[in-house]
Motif scaffolding. Sequence first.
Motif, mmCIF file in Angstrom:
data_model
loop_
_atom_site.group_PDB
_atom_site.id
_atom_site.type_symbol
_atom_site.label_atom_id
_atom_site.label_comp_id
_atom_site.label_asym_id
_atom_site.label_seq_id
_atom_site.Cartn_x
_atom_site.Cartn_y
_atom_site.Cartn_z
ATOM 1 N N PRO A 40 26.225 -15.882 21.055
ATOM 2 C CA PRO A 40 27.317 -15.031 20.578
ATOM 3 C C PRO A 40 28.669 -15.738 20.547
ATOM 4 C CG PRO A 40 26.534 -14.289 22.731
ATOM 5 C CD PRO A 40 25.560 -15.288 22.230
ATOM 6 N N MET A 41 28.894 -16.656 21.486
ATOM 7 C CA MET A 41 30.177 -17.353 21.519
ATOM 8 C C MET A 41 30.387 -18.199 20.275
ATOM 9 S SD MET A 41 32.998 -17.812 23.078
ATOM 10 C CE MET A 41 34.359 -18.975 22.955
ATOM 11 N N LYS A 42 29.330 -18.816 19.786
ATOM 12 C CA LYS A 42 29.452 -19.636 18.578
ATOM 13 C C LYS A 42 29.888 -18.790 17.381
ATOM 14 C CE LYS A 42 26.274 -23.345 19.930
ATOM 15 N NZ LYS A 42 24.978 -24.024 19.658
ATOM 16 N N VAL A 43 29.356 -17.583 17.296
ATOM 17 C CA VAL A 43 29.737 -16.667 16.211
ATOM 18 C C VAL A 43 31.180 -16.211 16.396
ATOM 19 C CG1 VAL A 43 29.264 -14.424 15.147
ATOM 20 C CG2 VAL A 43 27.369 -15.864 15.900
ATOM 21 N N ILE A 44 31.505 -15.795 17.623
ATOM 22 C CA ILE A 44 32.843 -15.281 17.922
ATOM 23 C C ILE A 44 33.914 -16.354 17.716
ATOM 24 C CG2 ILE A 44 34.309 -14.405 19.781
ATOM 25 C CD1 ILE A 44 31.686 -13.106 20.924
ATOM 26 N N ALA A 59 33.847 -19.020 15.751
ATOM 27 C CA ALA A 59 34.030 -19.315 14.324
ATOM 28 C C ALA A 59 34.874 -18.229 13.653
ATOM 29 C CB ALA A 59 32.667 -19.431 13.639
ATOM 30 N N ASP A 60 34.611 -16.975 13.982
ATOM 31 C CA ASP A 60 35.373 -15.859 13.405
ATOM 32 C C ASP A 60 36.834 -15.890 13.860
ATOM 33 O OD1 ASP A 60 33.080 -14.997 12.155
ATOM 34 O OD2 ASP A 60 32.656 -13.388 13.586
ATOM 35 N N PHE A 61 37.037 -16.216 15.148
ATOM 36 C CA PHE A 61 38.394 -16.266 15.695
ATOM 37 C C PHE A 61 39.205 -17.367 15.028
ATOM 38 C CE2 PHE A 61 41.334 -18.084 18.916
ATOM 39 C CZ PHE A 61 42.155 -16.981 19.105
ATOM 40 N N GLU A 62 38.597 -18.529 14.834
ATOM 41 C CA GLU A 62 39.305 -19.645 14.203
ATOM 42 C C GLU A 62 39.700 -19.301 12.776
ATOM 43 O OE1 GLU A 62 37.519 -23.472 16.684
ATOM 44 O OE2 GLU A 62 36.730 -23.025 14.692
ATOM 45 N N LYS A 63 38.808 -18.622 12.045
ATOM 46 C CA LYS A 63 39.111 -18.222 10.665
ATOM 47 C C LYS A 63 40.249 -17.208 10.630
ATOM 48 C CE LYS A 63 34.462 -18.921 8.762
ATOM 49 N NZ LYS A 63 33.247 -18.234 8.226
ATOM 50 N N ALA A 64 40.247 -16.286 11.596
ATOM 51 C CA ALA A 64 41.232 -15.213 11.613
ATOM 52 C C ALA A 64 42.614 -15.662 12.072
ATOM 53 C CB ALA A 64 40.742 -14.081 12.517
ATOM 54 N N THR A 65 42.671 -16.668 12.942
ATOM 55 C CA THR A 65 43.958 -17.034 13.562
ATOM 56 C C THR A 65 44.465 -18.429 13.249
ATOM 57 O OG1 THR A 65 42.914 -17.901 15.574
ATOM 58 C CG2 THR A 65 43.382 -15.523 15.506
ATOM 59 N N GLY A 66 43.564 -19.335 12.882
ATOM 60 C CA GLY A 66 43.974 -20.722 12.681
ATOM 61 C C GLY A 66 43.945 -21.546 13.949
ATOM 62 N N HIS A 67 43.776 -20.889 15.099
ATOM 63 C CA HIS A 67 43.656 -21.610 16.370
ATOM 64 C C HIS A 67 42.307 -22.322 16.434
ATOM 65 C CE1 HIS A 67 47.301 -19.802 17.783
ATOM 66 N NE2 HIS A 67 46.795 -18.578 17.872
#
Length: 251
Positions: A37-41, A43-51
Amino acid sequence: MKKISRTLMASLLSLGVSCAAQAEEVQVAVAANFTAPMKVIAADFEKATGHKIVTTFGATGKFYAQIQNGAPFDVFLAADDETPAKLEKENGTVAGSRFTYATGKLVLWSAKSDYVDAKGEILKKNTFAHIALATPKLAPYGLAAEEAMKKLGVYDALQPKFVQGESIGQTFTFVSTGNAELGFVALSQVYEGGKIKSGSGWIVPANLHNPICQDAVILTKGKDNKAAAEFTKYLQSESVKTVIRSFGYDL
């Protein structure tokens, strides 16, 4: 084609520099059971925030020792609630940042189809040569496995057959490769689409072990890291909770 004015070009370059400056990197120590689940989360976080998230997966007990020795982690996603609470008492965390992000489930699993029965009776039959579990002192899922076997009254008989992994990730490898015919792993490692995706397994009833409450916390090193604060907030969002549930966790 019209030429871009120097003023507009300067503005665009300034905007690019500004965005780059706002993006930060966050180092996250993650309990091995939460790898998928962390790998999915992440990737989504990086796309959403740029961090950018840099993840390290392993055993909770080992992470505690590494953090005590100055490991450069900003956020810690443990496999229990006791270790983050201990770090909190030792002033190793940002006050008020600790929360439970998931409640784990334990499963007795084999890579072989029809090997583990639906009630876990195979433990009492004791017809196998090896059974894998994570080291209880390092991994909360290993401790839960130990508690379950003791409650079932099979611990003493099975102990000579134990193959112990340093983390639940290594334990899963022992079973998936056949080095142990069966073993106790995290449900998230074998769960997909609302069912166990391969082999055979028995989800261990929650009343056979203490709850596997998994807490997250911002560590002292991450107190001024904007990305660390944003990530822990993101981890508590409804969209992320949906992802976590899809891997077999409770919330």
